[in-house]
Design a protein around this motif. Structure first.
Motif, mmCIF file in Angstrom:
data_model
loop_
_atom_site.group_PDB
_atom_site.id
_atom_site.type_symbol
_atom_site.label_atom_id
_atom_site.label_comp_id
_atom_site.label_asym_id
_atom_site.label_seq_id
_atom_site.Cartn_x
_atom_site.Cartn_y
_atom_site.Cartn_z
ATOM 1 N N LEU A 1 21.333 -2.352 -3.326
ATOM 2 C CA LEU A 1 21.895 -2.650 -2.021
ATOM 3 C C LEU A 1 20.793 -2.815 -0.986
ATOM 4 N N GLN B 1 20.134 -6.147 1.079
ATOM 5 C CA GLN B 1 20.396 -6.124 2.518
ATOM 6 C C GLN B 1 19.136 -6.382 3.323
ATOM 7 N N ASP C 1 26.699 -7.142 11.689
ATOM 8 C CA ASP C 1 26.658 -6.032 10.737
ATOM 9 C C ASP C 1 26.250 -6.573 9.366
ATOM 10 N N ARG D 1 26.332 -5.200 6.490
ATOM 11 C CA ARG D 1 27.266 -4.908 5.402
ATOM 12 C C ARG D 1 28.357 -5.958 5.337
ATOM 13 N N VAL D 2 28.788 -6.399 6.486
ATOM 14 C CA VAL D 2 29.806 -7.446 6.488
ATOM 15 C C VAL D 2 29.259 -8.711 5.845
ATOM 16 N N HIS E 1 26.866 -8.909 3.843
ATOM 17 C CA HIS E 1 26.622 -8.619 2.442
ATOM 18 C C HIS E 1 27.898 -8.840 1.624
ATOM 19 N N ALA E 2 28.986 -8.272 2.108
ATOM 20 C CA ALA E 2 30.256 -8.417 1.383
ATOM 21 C C ALA E 2 30.678 -9.873 1.302
ATOM 22 N N LEU E 3 30.487 -10.597 2.400
ATOM 23 C CA LEU E 3 30.916 -11.999 2.417
ATOM 24 C C LEU E 3 30.103 -12.850 1.448
ATOM 25 N N LEU F 1 27.886 -11.510 -1.276
ATOM 26 C CA LEU F 1 27.825 -10.996 -2.638
ATOM 27 C C LEU F 1 29.199 -11.047 -3.302
ATOM 28 N N GLY F 2 30.239 -10.725 -2.516
ATOM 29 C CA GLY F 2 31.576 -10.628 -3.077
ATOM 30 C C GLY F 2 31.992 -11.819 -3.912
ATOM 31 N N PHE G 1 30.036 -12.099 -7.148
ATOM 32 C CA PHE G 1 30.431 -11.021 -8.048
ATOM 33 C C PHE G 1 31.802 -11.301 -8.653
ATOM 34 N N ALA H 1 30.338 -17.987 4.556
ATOM 35 C CA ALA H 1 29.840 -16.839 5.312
ATOM 36 C C ALA H 1 29.219 -17.304 6.632
#
Lengths: 201, 201, 201, 201
Positions: free
Chosen positions: B127, B131, B152, B154-155, B157-159, B161-162, B165, B189
């Motif tokens: 992570l 990041q 952010d 993390r946001v 990141h989720a957008l 990587l998600g 994945f 993203a």
DNA sequence: CGATAAGCGAGACGGTACGTCTGGTCTTATC
DNA sequence: GATAAGACCAGACGTACCGTCTCGCTTATCG
């Protein structure tokens, strides 16, 4: 769930089914996915192990049935635009995933590799259901002339489900902001798909 | 990797380290994550089990070290826009994830719950590394005045990587089209983050 | 042998008990006391290790149960004199010990130190049984007026068992002459005990 | 003890020898024969394991050297009769055995089976020494005309050593009365051997 | 109504992996 | 070449768990 031969013999007791489900969830809550034992579930349910294995072929299927199988997912009512629809779908995904513990989701996903039966069940319950909802939303967009040509559902699925999944299971994002993230994911997916559809990139 | 008391005594042999890594990968390839056994790894490496447990506290840490720990991730060179940068990052994620078997990724993700040490190591290597790359790209966008205010990580990141994945591990998408999906995820993203930044929604 | 909860559940299979005993003896014969492995016994018996540990707390108890526990010892019929009786008892000891391999006897004797439970079992089965026989013979001698006063059983035990044990396990005497030695030990013990009893020394 | 190549290189330090012996005895006292570990001895002695294995081929030989090897046994001065001599010898045995912990004696006796080298060393140190003393005493008896013909030393050995051994290691008799038992054993052996010698049985 | 079939709780069964521990050997750097 | 430290291979230990099976019993349906 193995087939039940009807007619002769003593019928299965529903109380046992319920007890197993309840106990499975309790043990999961207490010890987590990795710490769950069939013996522990049987003991907590006041049930013999045979009663469990009469219903579920493996431990994983039992957990699946107790935590994930019934996760409903309602298709969103017709929105104003593809973007609005996709946001609603993403929020639906988030709500659905949020109802199961994170470690259970991760554990089941891992156990799918190496257990084709579980993979099958997972696909049939989860993927198919979610993709049906997505298909409907995408069809609406075609009807609305937002999308000129059909879009690969799997792509849309990954674009929508992925961020929610990553937020909840990988990035470990704040649960209170899962809604925010779902909205962003919906908008992002819509703009990407529309861009693709228009072919201007 | 447990601390190594330096100086005194016979030093650890690098050959053993290598043999363990190689054997771990071989056994994983042959039997999969669920089928891997420490004894099998030890046998394949021509090594005693003690030599393994001297290096790794658990089986999972051994696998982590052999498959995921060293997955490099290079920051993309400065692109023309946030969208271009994010596409490059998403492609980097896809390339990085693609170098480890899917079942291993899923298995480790699952085992992270219930093994805090492994979680720690995962966060620190995976992570944090991803990041950091993201932060840099986002900072560039701020410098370029594409983004008015910081976002952010993390946001983002989720957008990013998600979708990758999900495509690889959940939707089971065509590996040949992973690149396409990564590009879409990057664009999606970017548009979502820019939209957010402008605050026009 | 751990207590068996009676009534409920599947009962233990006698076939398993027998298989374990047989396999233990076979492995002992093949590899000796020091070379015996619980895994080897389980494999030879076609039995899981759990089935063994359900019955025996330790490897030693398993061996004890398979080799020494059931060694019968019949009290000699009433002889003409204390000497005759003691010779018979000594011969009984020799016959009893001779039925177990020497290394097993030595091994168990050693493992008794440091395993109180095994010591307890050993005393209860072996010592008590032998001393009961001895007591009876000594009582007869008192009845016959050969012995004026009772004699400490432990002393008599050491005088009788010792030579036989030493001949078989320490001095490594000719097995064909064990009978001769037992007779001598019986006579020696008789004369010593009678001498003591008469108090003329 | 492996041979020492003389002359070249650094000589062995006597301090190390002493430390190993002392540590062996300390660990034996603390954890018993079964609980003794070479690592523990090395640690307690402040010595590397190699220093131990340079001196002793196996753990058992180390223990043997530290506890039993030097147990002296003096031949009794010429007594009035065979009986008196044998009593003296039995008392010597008791004194000799008493200087080593019981569990060590039992443990070494067990380990002799399956380690021929240890068996050899045991025989050479223990059995030969004791039987030499016995031979001398028996020869005296022949000279005194108490014994008409020579007696098998092994038989005499078993008759004398056996009771003492059994009293100390099997019957677990009162240590304070070991002397009494030794005297009885000596008298018993004498009467049995004289009876045999006279051939009147 | 009595036979048959299947359910039930309890727990033993075979198999297998875990992580720990030990014995005896080998390899450093230091003396 | 001996030393302290400690890594190395091999392999046994006792525990835990899975999914199956067996016991004695209960509960329905069918003949």
């Amino acid at each position: 769930v193995p087939e039940v031969s009807k007619g002769a013999g003593r019928p299965r007791e529903e109380k046992v089914d319920e007890a197993i489900v309840r106990a499975t969830r309790a043990v999961l809550a207490e010890r987590g996915y990795a710490g769950l034992t069939v013996d522990a579930v049987a003991a907590a349910a006041g049930v013999g192990k045979a009663a469990i294995y009469r219903r579920h072929a493996t431990k994983q299927e039992m957990i699946f049935a107790a935590t994930v199988h019934d996760l409903a997912l309602e298709a969103p009512s017709d929105g104003a635009s593809l973007a609005a629809d996709l946001v609603a779908v993403a929020e639906g995904f988030a709500e659905q995933l949020g109802r199961a513990p994170a470690d259970v989701l991760a554990g089941l996903l891992a156990d799918i590799y190496g257990d084709p039966a579980l993979a099958e069940r997972f696909a049939a319950t989860f993927l198919v259901r979610q993709q049906a909802v997505l298909e409907e939303v995408l069809d609406r967009a075609v009807g609305r002339n937002e999308l000129a040509q059909p879009v690969d559902v799997r792509v849309a699925h990954a674009l929508l489900l992925g961020p929610v999944f990553a937020w909840m299971l990988i990035v470990d994002g704040d649960p209170d902001r899962t809604g925010v993230l779902a909205r962003l994911a919906g908008e992002a997916a819509a703009s990407a798909l529309l861009g693709t559809g228009r072919g201007d990139r």
